[in-house]
Design a protein around this motif. Structure first.
Motif, PDB file in Angstrom:
ATOM      1  N   HIS A   1       0.938  -1.103   0.037  1.00  0.00           N
ATOM      2  CA  HIS A   1      -0.001  -0.116   0.069  1.00  0.00           C
ATOM      3  C   HIS A   1       0.788   1.269  -0.209  1.00  0.00           C
ATOM      4  O   HIS A   1       0.597   2.261  -0.502  1.00  0.00           O
ATOM      5  N   THR A   2       2.063   1.052   0.698  1.00  0.00           N
ATOM      6  CA  THR A   2       2.908   2.410   0.484  1.00  0.00           C
ATOM      7  C   THR A   2       3.283   2.801  -0.715  1.00  0.00           C
ATOM      8  O   THR A   2       3.319   3.991  -1.106  1.00  0.00           O
ATOM      9  N   VAL A   3       3.637   1.759  -1.843  1.00  0.00           N
ATOM     10  CA  VAL A   3       4.031   2.024  -3.036  1.00  0.00           C
ATOM     11  C   VAL A   3       2.718   2.353  -3.985  1.00  0.00           C
ATOM     12  O   VAL A   3       2.981   2.956  -4.813  1.00  0.00           O
ATOM     13  N   ILE A   4       1.610   2.093  -3.566  1.00  0.00           N
ATOM     14  CA  ILE A   4       0.249   2.115  -4.390  1.00  0.00           C
ATOM     15  C   ILE A   4      -0.206   3.760  -3.903  1.00  0.00           C
ATOM     16  O   ILE A   4      -0.609   4.584  -4.992  1.00  0.00           O
ATOM     17  N   ASP A   5       0.020   4.104  -2.728  1.00  0.00           N
ATOM     18  CA  ASP A   5      -0.468   5.426  -2.332  1.00  0.00           C
ATOM     19  C   ASP A   5       0.740   6.458  -2.527  1.00  0.00           C
ATOM     20  O   ASP A   5       0.486   7.530  -2.868  1.00  0.00           O
ATOM     21  N   ARG A   6       1.878   5.818  -2.433  1.00  0.00           N
ATOM     22  CA  ARG A   6       2.927   6.920  -2.809  1.00  0.00           C
ATOM     23  C   ARG A   6       3.879   6.282  -3.736  1.00  0.00           C
ATOM     24  O   ARG A   6       5.053   5.995  -3.128  1.00  0.00           O
ATOM     25  N   PRO A   7       3.600   6.289  -5.124  1.00  0.00           N
ATOM     26  CA  PRO A   7       4.420   5.605  -5.853  1.00  0.00           C
ATOM     27  C   PRO A   7       5.807   6.113  -6.191  1.00  0.00           C
ATOM     28  O   PRO A   7       6.765   5.533  -6.689  1.00  0.00           O
ATOM     29  N   GLU A   8       5.893   7.435  -5.748  1.00  0.00           N
ATOM     30  CA  GLU A   8       7.209   8.045  -5.704  1.00  0.00           C
ATOM     31  C   GLU A   8       8.259   7.621  -4.783  1.00  0.00           C
ATOM     32  O   GLU A   8       9.399   7.861  -4.965  1.00  0.00           O
ATOM     33  N   SER A   9       7.647   6.656  -4.069  1.00  0.00           N
ATOM     34  CA  SER A   9       8.615   6.218  -2.822  1.00  0.00           C
ATOM     35  C   SER A   9       9.447   4.821  -3.626  1.00  0.00           C
ATOM     36  O   SER A   9      10.516   4.474  -3.111  1.00  0.00           O
TER      37      SER A   9
ATOM     38  N   ALA B   1      -3.570  12.376  -6.217  1.00  0.00           N
ATOM     39  CA  ALA B   1      -2.147  11.826  -5.641  1.00  0.00           C
ATOM     40  C   ALA B   1      -2.154  12.338  -4.120  1.00  0.00           C
ATOM     41  O   ALA B   1      -1.797  11.617  -3.260  1.00  0.00           O
ATOM     42  N   GLU B   2      -2.676  13.682  -3.829  1.00  0.00           N
ATOM     43  CA  GLU B   2      -2.582  13.880  -2.364  1.00  0.00           C
ATOM     44  C   GLU B   2      -3.863  13.085  -1.683  1.00  0.00           C
ATOM     45  O   GLU B   2      -3.525  12.796  -0.602  1.00  0.00           O
ATOM     46  N   GLN B   3      -4.787  12.595  -2.270  1.00  0.00           N
ATOM     47  CA  GLN B   3      -5.801  11.914  -1.558  1.00  0.00           C
ATOM     48  C   GLN B   3      -5.024  10.590  -1.019  1.00  0.00           C
ATOM     49  O   GLN B   3      -5.350  10.066  -0.054  1.00  0.00           O
ATOM     50  N   HIS B   4      -4.398   9.980  -2.078  1.00  0.00           N
ATOM     51  CA  HIS B   4      -3.475   8.712  -1.561  1.00  0.00           C
ATOM     52  C   HIS B   4      -2.614   9.008  -0.567  1.00  0.00           C
ATOM     53  O   HIS B   4      -2.281   8.007   0.001  1.00  0.00           O
ATOM     54  N   ARG B   5      -1.844   9.930  -0.405  1.00  0.00           N
ATOM     55  CA  ARG B   5      -1.084  10.228   0.480  1.00  0.00           C
ATOM     56  C   ARG B   5      -1.657  10.124   1.868  1.00  0.00           C
ATOM     57  O   ARG B   5      -1.314   9.670   2.827  1.00  0.00           O
ATOM     58  N   GLU B   6      -2.929  10.767   1.768  1.00  0.00           N
ATOM     59  CA  GLU B   6      -3.673  10.851   2.917  1.00  0.00           C
ATOM     60  C   GLU B   6      -4.352   9.377   3.280  1.00  0.00           C
ATOM     61  O   GLU B   6      -4.273   9.240   4.435  1.00  0.00           O
ATOM     62  N   LEU B   7      -4.896   8.682   2.556  1.00  0.00           N
ATOM     63  CA  LEU B   7      -5.367   7.405   2.538  1.00  0.00           C
ATOM     64  C   LEU B   7      -4.193   6.472   3.123  1.00  0.00           C
ATOM     65  O   LEU B   7      -4.535   5.791   4.023  1.00  0.00           O
ATOM     66  N   HIS B   8      -3.027   6.671   3.054  1.00  0.00           N
ATOM     67  CA  HIS B   8      -1.957   5.916   3.633  1.00  0.00           C
ATOM     68  C   HIS B   8      -1.748   6.262   4.980  1.00  0.00           C
ATOM     69  O   HIS B   8      -1.765   5.231   5.855  1.00  0.00           O
TER      70      HIS B   8
END
Length: 472
Positions: free
Chosen positions: A293-301, A338-345
């Protein structure tokens, strides 16, 4: 490896380490652990446990000894076709057991190689082929065979064929319709086989908790709609998802993410607590797979300059780019998405912490081989994420040791450092209870009674790196 190369000494003694047995007991310094053949026969203060005559003595004073680790959600497909590739990386990282979540004939061949001592590798629990509805979410992704199940008759046949094929449990996926989902569970129960996998989009999650499914994987969709003040509407929205080719899974993730965003906006702790109570009462486990989920929500990682890339095949960057862009990000994400996914994580971490506090059985799993995930290495990332979610280092460690053993029915012979347990052990150079990242400071590993010392561990990594680059 040949049978001769992994024949174990009859008696081995580890002397002087601090034992962290994963039972929940405090760390115990200056302990002796006796292993005879493949079984731990004694654990106690060095001054009280005599060394058997003829024992191979290993002085590990200043080290920390924990149980072997289990990754409860892997897909061990290597582009190299050499089973040593992933097996070496698992063992070198202290992963002595895995649960394979997508059964394929090759996995059964590899398990036989491990069990016959032809190959040094982790203990394997293998799923059925993936059972999904139509269109299956992986149906338009190359080289990803699935079994589509749209009726009771197909469900009975699919379960029977999976068991006849050697599956240890049945893996269900997100698009199983309500009739097919219930029929799979009923047939599996008749045949004495457990069911694990995704929630069905077509059955309200509270019902699924009490359906007989033994574990739920990932945090997609499942909990938040059911924990919302708008549960009925959001559960109905899950059932109305329509996926589209090129690619079904990518379009599904995109739509589920929108429902998740609505669900967290109407999240109610009291409703969530009720869901957690149901999970506990039904003795249902949850594998949150925070690493993926980290890489799905924050693929820049995802970093292609990561030093662990040297253990991956040359085609890995291209396959990761495809999965990241077309599947995980659904082709494109707007800045707002993208911001929503960062918050979802952040929500995922908070939810896992609340589940642990409520007593839900959590299992450590990575969803290897997703983008940014590395065989063996990424289980340590999962442990870090569990601690970031609010678990203590001991609880995080138990999610990869004691809890998998309990879930798999092995608690009487695996999962802890106690007399009578199998000799799956990891020796660390630093204390994981002070910093969970210290599970990565591996000095040596014992797999089913076979001691992999520091030098041989280095050889395993070197061989895996060589295989990855095509030099065998």
């Amino acid at each position: 490896m040949s049978n001769d190369s992994i024949r174990v000494p009859r008696v081995q003694a580890y002397v002087g380490a601090t034992v962290i047995d994963a039972t929940g007991a405090p760390p115990r310094p200056d302990q002796t652990v006796i292993v005879i053949d493949r079984v731990i026969t004694a654990v106690g203060p060095a001054s009280h446990v005599p060394l058997p005559r003829g024992a191979v003595v290993r002085d590990i004073r200043g080290k920390y000894l924990i149980p072997g680790l289990t990754d409860m959600h892997v897909h061990s497909e290597s582009e190299t076709d050499d089973p040593r590739h992933f097996a070496n990386l698992y063992v070198a990282n202290g992963v002595t057991a895995v649960r394979e979540m997508w059964g394929r004939p090759r996995l059964h061949q590899i398990r036989q190689m491990i069990e016959s001592s032809e190959l040094l590798g982790p203990r394997m629990t293998i799923a059925s082929p993936l059972l999904d509805g139509s269109p299956a979410l992986w149906s338009d992704v190359p080289d990803t065979p699935v079994v589509t199940v749209d009726s009771r008759a197909q469900a009975r046949r699919a379960v029977a064929e999976a068991i006849d094929g050697g599956a240890d449990f049945i893996k269900v996926y997100s698009r199983l319709g309500s009739e097919a989902y219930r029929a799979v569970l009923a047939e599996a129960q008749l045949r004495g086989t457990t069911v694990a996998g995704h929630r069905s989009d077509y059955v309200p999650f509270p019902e699924q908790i009490e359906s007989g499914q033994r574990s739920f994987e990932h945090l997609f969709g499942g909990i938040w709609p059911a924990a919302s003040s708008d549960m009925d509407r959001l559960e109905a929205a899950m059932s109305r998802i329509q996926t589209y080719p090129e690619f079904h899974l990518g379009s599904w993730i995109k739509q589920v993410s929108r429902i998740e965003w609505e669900a967290v906006a109407s999240y109610r702790p009291a409703r969530a607590a009720s869901i957690f109570e149901r999970l506990v009462a039904a003795d249902v486990a949850y594998t949150p797979t925070l690493a993926v989920h980290t890489v799905i929500d924050r693929p820049e990682s995802i970093r292609l300059d990561d030093e662990r890339m040297e253990y991956m095949a040359p085609g890995t960057p291209d396959s990761w780019d495809f999965l990241r862009t077309e599947i995980y990000c659904g082709g494109h994400r707007s800045p707002a998405e993208a911001e929503q996914h960062r918050e979802l994580h952040d929500w995922r971490l908070a939810t896992v912490g609340a589940m642990d506090e409520a007593g839900v059985r959590l299992l450590a799993g990575t969803d290897l081989v997703g983008p940014g995930l590395y065989p063996g290495f990424s289980l340590h990332v999962e442990l870090e994420q569990l601690v970031a979610a609010g678990l203590t280092p001991m609880r995080a460690l138990q999610c990869a040791t004691l809890e998998p053993a309990r879930f798999l029915g092995r608690e009487q012979w695996a999962g802890t450092v106690e007399a009578g347990r199998v000799a799956d052990l990891v020796i660390l150079d630093a204390d994981p209870m002070s910093d969970i990242r210290n599970t990565q400071s591996i000095h040596a590993v014992m797999v089913d009674g076979y001691h992999v010392d520091h030098a041989e561990r280095g050889e395993l990594l070197t061989t895996a790196r060589r295989i990855a680059k095509g030099d065998r």
